[in-house]
Write an enzyme that holds these catalytic residues in place. Structure first.
Site, PDB file in Angstrom:
ATOM      1  N   LEU A 105      -4.579  -4.904   3.464  1.00 11.20           N
ATOM      2  CA  LEU A 105      -3.641  -3.926   2.925  1.00 11.20           C
ATOM      3  C   LEU A 105      -3.328  -2.959   4.062  1.00 11.20           C
ATOM      4  O   LEU A 105      -4.218  -2.601   4.835  1.00 11.20           O
ATOM      5  CB  LEU A 105      -4.247  -3.158   1.744  1.00 11.20           C
ATOM      6  CG  LEU A 105      -4.513  -3.952   0.456  1.00 11.20           C
ATOM      7  CD1 LEU A 105      -5.140  -3.044  -0.596  1.00 11.20           C
ATOM      8  CD2 LEU A 105      -3.241  -4.573  -0.087  1.00 11.20           C
ATOM      9  N   ASP A 106      -2.063  -2.555   4.165  1.00 14.43           N
ATOM     10  CA  ASP A 106      -1.674  -1.606   5.205  1.00 14.43           C
ATOM     11  C   ASP A 106      -2.512  -0.340   5.107  1.00 14.43           C
ATOM     12  O   ASP A 106      -3.066  -0.010   4.051  1.00 14.43           O
ATOM     13  CB  ASP A 106      -0.198  -1.211   5.049  1.00 14.43           C
ATOM     14  CG  ASP A 106       0.729  -2.344   5.429  1.00 14.43           C
ATOM     15  OD1 ASP A 106       0.258  -3.330   6.015  1.00 14.43           O
ATOM     16  OD2 ASP A 106       1.928  -2.228   5.128  1.00 14.43           O
ATOM     17  N   LYS A 107      -2.560   0.401   6.193  1.00 13.53           N
ATOM     18  CA  LYS A 107      -3.321   1.644   6.213  1.00 13.53           C
ATOM     19  C   LYS A 107      -2.868   2.595   5.117  1.00 13.53           C
ATOM     20  O   LYS A 107      -3.691   3.285   4.500  1.00 13.53           O
ATOM     21  CB  LYS A 107      -3.170   2.313   7.582  1.00 13.53           C
ATOM     22  CG  LYS A 107      -4.030   3.560   7.774  1.00 13.53           C
ATOM     23  CD  LYS A 107      -3.903   4.103   9.187  1.00 13.53           C
ATOM     24  CE  LYS A 107      -4.796   5.328   9.386  1.00 13.53           C
ATOM     25  NZ  LYS A 107      -4.713   5.869  10.761  1.00 13.53           N
ATOM     26  N   LYS A 269       1.141  -6.913   3.743  1.00  9.67           N
ATOM     27  CA  LYS A 269       2.496  -6.444   3.452  1.00  9.67           C
ATOM     28  C   LYS A 269       2.964  -5.599   4.600  1.00  9.67           C
ATOM     29  O   LYS A 269       2.246  -4.805   5.116  1.00  9.67           O
ATOM     30  CB  LYS A 269       2.518  -5.631   2.169  1.00  9.67           C
ATOM     31  CG  LYS A 269       2.032  -6.463   0.998  1.00  9.67           C
ATOM     32  CD  LYS A 269       1.618  -5.594  -0.116  1.00  9.67           C
ATOM     33  CE  LYS A 269       0.574  -4.602   0.278  1.00  9.67           C
ATOM     34  NZ  LYS A 269      -0.579  -5.117   0.902  1.00  9.67           N
TER      35      LYS A 269
END
Length: 269
Positions: A105-107, A269
């Site tokens: 998951l993105d930061k 994503k």
């Protein structure tokens, strides 16, 4: 299961090092089936033996699966010099068990993130051939329309060359800011953000709420975690069709999986 050295079994729980386990055994603080252990080399079946340290029974498990409600600000990695990782949210005993994120998951993305040391099942859940659903709640700038949903359903060909398989965009609200559920059966790098940006609806907030048949536990506060139940693990395992022989990935293999995922079809994503 085949018998293993007692120090290996206890150290695999992450609470003590092999050296510390040997000291505990010498001090008579380890019992196997109620009998004090004689040496660290003593062997036992971890699935059958009743092992206790200081009178506390060990809840041994072959593999560990953790559900984390990821907050923004943490990197989905085992280690990274750029900032805190999701492993920093776990206690030391879990950090020592060789866990790695099942996908990224993105930061700035929040929600459901699985961590495990079971490489076989993790690899299959990430495999594009398995088409495991990943569901997200998204808030965007701009008005989402049925035309956007149709574009998702048809599959988008983005200007940067990314070809997206058909996906679902279920509109919840539509206005100056809109809300929706997005369901992907693949997961290319920054895919949801890229798809919605292509449609002129930049993402303001993104949260993963489901992976396969596993929902984000509503009881978990942001940043909290819990172990998966046996039933939840079995449900995940049933998502894959082929008979699998589970195995652990070592750190080099885990890092390779995460690096590969960044450029291929895995839940990012």
């Amino acid at each position: 299961m085949a018998a293993q050295r007692l120090d290996k079994i206890i150290a695999s729980m992450g609470r003590w090092s092999r050296r510390e386990v040997k000291d505990l055994i010498r001090q008579g603080r380890v019992t196997v089936d109620g009998v004090p252990a004689r040496s660290a080399e003593e062997k036992a079946d971890p699935e059958q033996a009743v092992i206790a340290v200081n009178g506390e029974l060990l809840n041994w498990r072959r593999y560990t699966w953790v559900m984390l409600n990821k907050p923004a600000g943490y990197l989905s990695a085992t280690e990274d010099g750029r900032g805190a990782t999701v492993l920093d949210l776990l206690p030391q005993d879990l950090q020592r068990q060789g866990l790695f994120p099942v996908g990224r998951l993105d930061k700035d993305t929040e929600g459901l993130l699985l961590l495990t040391n079971e490489g076989g099942l993790a690899h299959e859940l990430l495999s594009p051939k398995k088409h495991v659903d990943k569901e997200y709640y998204v808030r965007v700038a701009g008005r989402l329309t049925e035309a956007d949903s149709a574009a998702f359903a048809a599959g988008l060909h983005l200007d940067d060359g990314l070809v997206c398989q058909p996906a679902e965009l279920r509109i919840l609200t539509s206005g100056e800011e809109s809300e929706a559920r997005v369901i992907l059966r693949e997961g290319k790098f920054h895919q949801i953000k890229r798809m919605l940006a292509y449609l002129g609806k930049p993402v303001l907030y993104l949260e993963r709420v489901r992976m396969g048949n596993l929902l984000l536990d509503p009881v978990l506060e942001r940043g909290a975690y819990r172990l998966l139940t046996k039933e939840e693990w079995q449900a995940l395992a049933k998502l894959t069709e082929e008979t699998r022989k589970p195995r652990n990935f070592n750190k080099k293999e885990s890092d390779f999986l995460l690096k590969k995922e960044k450029t291929s079809c895995n839940p990012t994503k």
